[in-house]
Scaffold this motif. Structure first.
Motif, PDB file in Angstrom:
ATOM      1  N   ILE A 156      51.985  25.007  -5.159  1.00 45.92           N
ATOM      2  CA  ILE A 156      53.351  25.042  -4.635  1.00 45.92           C
ATOM      3  C   ILE A 156      53.446  26.074  -3.521  1.00 45.92           C
ATOM      4  CG2 ILE A 156      55.761  25.609  -5.195  1.00 45.92           C
ATOM      5  CD1 ILE A 156      55.164  24.484  -8.038  1.00 45.92           C
ATOM      6  N   ALA A 157      52.822  27.216  -3.712  1.00 43.51           N
ATOM      7  CA  ALA A 157      52.816  28.255  -2.676  1.00 43.51           C
ATOM      8  C   ALA A 157      52.147  27.739  -1.406  1.00 43.51           C
ATOM      9  CB  ALA A 157      52.108  29.504  -3.189  1.00 43.51           C
ATOM     10  N   ALA A 158      51.061  27.005  -1.548  1.00 38.11           N
ATOM     11  CA  ALA A 158      50.368  26.460  -0.377  1.00 38.11           C
ATOM     12  C   ALA A 158      51.231  25.420   0.331  1.00 38.11           C
ATOM     13  CB  ALA A 158      49.033  25.846  -0.796  1.00 38.11           C
ATOM     14  N   VAL A 159      51.880  24.555  -0.434  1.00 37.59           N
ATOM     15  CA  VAL A 159      52.742  23.527   0.149  1.00 37.59           C
ATOM     16  C   VAL A 159      53.879  24.159   0.934  1.00 37.59           C
ATOM     17  CG1 VAL A 159      54.424  21.733  -0.418  1.00 37.59           C
ATOM     18  CG2 VAL A 159      52.192  21.718  -1.515  1.00 37.59           C
ATOM     19  N   GLN A 160      54.512  25.180   0.371  1.00 35.07           N
ATOM     20  CA  GLN A 160      55.666  25.791   1.013  1.00 35.07           C
ATOM     21  C   GLN A 160      55.275  26.936   1.949  1.00 35.07           C
ATOM     22  OE1 GLN A 160      58.308  26.459  -2.467  1.00 35.07           O
ATOM     23  NE2 GLN A 160      59.586  24.858  -1.556  1.00 35.07           N
ATOM     24  N   ASP A 161      53.973  27.221   2.037  1.00 27.56           N
ATOM     25  CA  ASP A 161      53.465  28.278   2.911  1.00 27.56           C
ATOM     26  C   ASP A 161      54.150  29.616   2.627  1.00 27.56           C
ATOM     27  OD1 ASP A 161      51.757  29.300   4.834  1.00 27.56           O
ATOM     28  OD2 ASP A 161      53.178  28.920   6.467  1.00 27.56           O
ATOM     29  N   ILE A 162      54.141  29.981   1.340  1.00 29.30           N
ATOM     30  CA  ILE A 162      54.767  31.216   0.872  1.00 29.30           C
ATOM     31  C   ILE A 162      53.816  31.910  -0.097  1.00 29.30           C
ATOM     32  CG2 ILE A 162      57.165  30.451   1.150  1.00 29.30           C
ATOM     33  CD1 ILE A 162      57.155  29.660  -1.831  1.00 29.30           C
ATOM     34  N   PRO A 163      54.043  33.194  -0.378  1.00 31.28           N
ATOM     35  CA  PRO A 163      53.231  33.869  -1.401  1.00 31.28           C
ATOM     36  C   PRO A 163      53.463  33.241  -2.782  1.00 31.28           C
ATOM     37  CG  PRO A 163      54.434  35.467  -0.068  1.00 31.28           C
ATOM     38  CD  PRO A 163      54.954  34.113   0.299  1.00 31.28           C
ATOM     39  N   GLU A 164      52.481  33.349  -3.637  1.00 28.28           N
ATOM     40  CA  GLU A 164      52.576  32.777  -4.981  1.00 28.28           C
ATOM     41  C   GLU A 164      53.750  33.376  -5.760  1.00 28.28           C
ATOM     42  OE1 GLU A 164      49.768  32.254  -8.909  1.00 28.28           O
ATOM     43  OE2 GLU A 164      48.803  32.375  -6.939  1.00 28.28           O
ATOM     44  N   GLY A 165      54.019  34.666  -5.576  1.00 23.88           N
ATOM     45  CA  GLY A 165      55.144  35.309  -6.261  1.00 23.88           C
ATOM     46  C   GLY A 165      56.482  34.709  -5.837  1.00 23.88           C
ATOM     47  N   THR A 166      56.611  34.339  -4.568  1.00 22.77           N
ATOM     48  CA  THR A 166      57.833  33.705  -4.085  1.00 22.77           C
ATOM     49  C   THR A 166      57.982  32.315  -4.702  1.00 22.77           C
ATOM     50  OG1 THR A 166      57.662  34.924  -2.012  1.00 22.77           O
ATOM     51  CG2 THR A 166      59.108  33.006  -2.017  1.00 22.77           C
ATOM     52  N   ALA A 167      56.877  31.583  -4.806  1.00 20.67           N
ATOM     53  CA  ALA A 167      56.911  30.264  -5.445  1.00 20.67           C
ATOM     54  C   ALA A 167      57.344  30.397  -6.908  1.00 20.67           C
ATOM     55  CB  ALA A 167      55.549  29.586  -5.353  1.00 20.67           C
ATOM     56  N   LYS A 168      56.817  31.407  -7.578  1.00 20.35           N
ATOM     57  CA  LYS A 168      57.167  31.643  -8.974  1.00 20.35           C
ATOM     58  C   LYS A 168      58.653  31.972  -9.104  1.00 20.35           C
ATOM     59  CE  LYS A 168      55.615  34.277 -12.989  1.00 20.35           C
ATOM     60  NZ  LYS A 168      54.626  35.252 -13.475  1.00 20.35           N
ATOM     61  N   SER A 169      59.154  32.775  -8.196  1.00 20.43           N
ATOM     62  CA  SER A 169      60.569  33.145  -8.198  1.00 20.43           C
ATOM     63  C   SER A 169      61.454  31.926  -7.946  1.00 20.43           C
ATOM     64  CB  SER A 169      60.821  34.216  -7.136  1.00 20.43           C
ATOM     65  OG  SER A 169      62.190  34.508  -7.055  1.00 20.43           O
ATOM     66  N   ARG A 170      61.081  31.095  -6.976  1.00 23.25           N
ATOM     67  CA  ARG A 170      61.862  29.890  -6.688  1.00 23.25           C
ATOM     68  C   ARG A 170      61.899  28.965  -7.894  1.00 23.25           C
ATOM     69  NH1 ARG A 170      59.984  28.364  -0.498  1.00 23.25           N
ATOM     70  NH2 ARG A 170      61.010  30.163   0.462  1.00 23.25           N
ATOM     71  N   LEU A 171      60.770  28.802  -8.532  1.00 21.54           N
ATOM     72  CA  LEU A 171      60.696  27.946  -9.708  1.00 21.54           C
ATOM     73  C   LEU A 171      61.515  28.537 -10.859  1.00 21.54           C
ATOM     74  CD1 LEU A 171      59.515  25.339 -10.714  1.00 21.54           C
ATOM     75  CD2 LEU A 171      57.482  26.582 -11.410  1.00 21.54           C
ATOM     76  N   PHE A 172      61.451  29.842 -11.044  1.00 19.84           N
ATOM     77  CA  PHE A 172      62.230  30.510 -12.086  1.00 19.84           C
ATOM     78  C   PHE A 172      63.726  30.290 -11.863  1.00 19.84           C
ATOM     79  CE2 PHE A 172      64.776  34.219 -13.240  1.00 19.84           C
ATOM     80  CZ  PHE A 172      64.582  34.263 -14.609  1.00 19.84           C
ATOM     81  N   HIS A 173      64.183  30.529 -10.642  1.00 17.83           N
ATOM     82  CA  HIS A 173      65.612  30.377 -10.356  1.00 17.83           C
ATOM     83  C   HIS A 173      66.049  28.916 -10.445  1.00 17.83           C
ATOM     84  CE1 HIS A 173      66.366  34.546  -9.449  1.00 17.83           C
ATOM     85  NE2 HIS A 173      65.306  34.571  -8.663  1.00 17.83           N
ATOM     86  N   ALA A 174      65.206  28.013 -10.000  1.00 20.78           N
ATOM     87  CA  ALA A 174      65.537  26.590 -10.106  1.00 20.78           C
ATOM     88  C   ALA A 174      65.659  26.178 -11.570  1.00 20.78           C
ATOM     89  CB  ALA A 174      64.470  25.744  -9.407  1.00 20.78           C
ATOM     90  N   ARG A 175      64.711  26.609 -12.383  1.00 22.49           N
ATOM     91  CA  ARG A 175      64.732  26.275 -13.816  1.00 22.49           C
ATOM     92  C   ARG A 175      66.007  26.823 -14.471  1.00 22.49           C
ATOM     93  NH1 ARG A 175      59.851  28.373 -15.728  1.00 22.49           N
ATOM     94  NH2 ARG A 175      58.856  26.360 -15.462  1.00 22.49           N
ATOM     95  N   ARG A 176      66.353  28.066 -14.134  1.00 29.36           N
ATOM     96  CA  ARG A 176      67.541  28.690 -14.702  1.00 29.36           C
ATOM     97  C   ARG A 176      68.813  27.948 -14.283  1.00 29.36           C
ATOM     98  NH1 ARG A 176      68.672  34.613 -12.940  1.00 29.36           N
ATOM     99  NH2 ARG A 176      69.531  33.457 -11.226  1.00 29.36           N
ATOM    100  N   LYS A 177      68.903  27.579 -13.016  1.00 28.13           N
ATOM    101  CA  LYS A 177      70.078  26.863 -12.521  1.00 28.13           C
ATOM    102  C   LYS A 177      70.175  25.458 -13.111  1.00 28.13           C
ATOM    103  CE  LYS A 177      70.323  29.451  -8.222  1.00 28.13           C
ATOM    104  NZ  LYS A 177      70.067  29.432  -6.777  1.00 28.13           N
ATOM    105  N   LEU A 178      69.040  24.782 -13.229  1.00 23.67           N
ATOM    106  CA  LEU A 178      69.049  23.451 -13.839  1.00 23.67           C
ATOM    107  C   LEU A 178      69.475  23.530 -15.297  1.00 23.67           C
ATOM    108  CD1 LEU A 178      65.784  21.930 -12.329  1.00 23.67           C
ATOM    109  CD2 LEU A 178      68.133  21.205 -11.849  1.00 23.67           C
ATOM    110  N   LYS A 179      68.948  24.509 -16.000  1.00 21.97           N
ATOM    111  CA  LYS A 179      69.297  24.682 -17.412  1.00 21.97           C
ATOM    112  C   LYS A 179      70.790  24.958 -17.567  1.00 21.97           C
ATOM    113  CE  LYS A 179      67.639  27.183 -21.478  1.00 21.97           C
ATOM    114  NZ  LYS A 179      66.720  28.227 -21.937  1.00 21.97           N
ATOM    115  N   ALA A 180      71.327  25.822 -16.717  1.00 23.65           N
ATOM    116  CA  ALA A 180      72.757  26.144 -16.785  1.00 23.65           C
ATOM    117  C   ALA A 180      73.612  24.935 -16.423  1.00 23.65           C
ATOM    118  CB  ALA A 180      73.075  27.310 -15.854  1.00 23.65           C
TER     119      ALA A 180
END
Length: 191
Positions: A156-180
């Protein structure tokens, strides 16, 4: 199907894709057509998750294929075709999609939805579609790549051309928002 079985089951498909990529790199036009048949629907699906518009998704997938066809000769590791294809999809559409998403907003996406029926599964599907549409574009793409396509954080980080930590953060926030969004009983700042 569990995540583990989903990720381990398609190994023969991955190997077949690698073979097709090598054949395409050697000039085999039929292999290119086969690769297109195998991947076009997935790319359109990813583009739809990213854009929320089926016509724009088809156009974006077509632009992606133009990029794939032009650059596949330079793909050094055929096993990375999946990440390569999604990275092209992301690059081809990111600027256009950002402006389009800002213009249309979540309200326009909600208006395009068909009225919910009494069937609970259709209600859940509609809620999931609306929850995905409400995510910021970068989080929406990260969630699609992870939950639908099964990409790993490094991919995901490679696809979005971002650091792996940023990809992890995006996924975390997306998961939290979807769950809510899917469980109104959850209290939080994202509601």
């Amino acid at each position: 199907m569990t995540r583990k079985s989903r990720l381990s089951a398609p190994k023969s498909g991955v190997l077949f894709d690698e073979l097709l990529v090598v054949m395409v790199q050697q000039g085999d036009r039929r292999a290119l057509e086969q690769l297109h048949r195998r991947w076009n629907t997935r790319l359109i699906g990813a583009a739809y998750r990213f854009t929320g518009d089926s016509d724009l998704a088809r156009d974006l997938a077509q632009e992606c294929w133009i990029g794939i066809w032009r650059g596949i000769g330079g793909l050094r590791n055929p096993a990375r075709f999946r990440s390569y294809a999604f990275a092209i999809l992301h690059r081809r559409g990111s600027d256009h999609l950002r402006s389009r998403i800002k213009q249309r907003g979540f309200e326009a996406a909600a208006q395009r939805q068909e009225p919910a029926t009494q069937d609970a599964s259709q209600d859940e599907a509609l809620a999931l579609t609306q929850a995905f549409a409400a995510l910021p574009a970068d989080q929406r793409l990260a969630a699609h790549l992870h939950f639908v396509e099964g990409l790993t954080l490094p991919e995901i980080a490679a696809v979005q051309d971002i650091p792996e930590g940023t990809a992890k953060s995006r996924l975390f926030h997306a998961r939290r928002k979807l769950k809510a969004a899917l469980n109104p009983d959850i209290q939080g700042e994202d509601q």
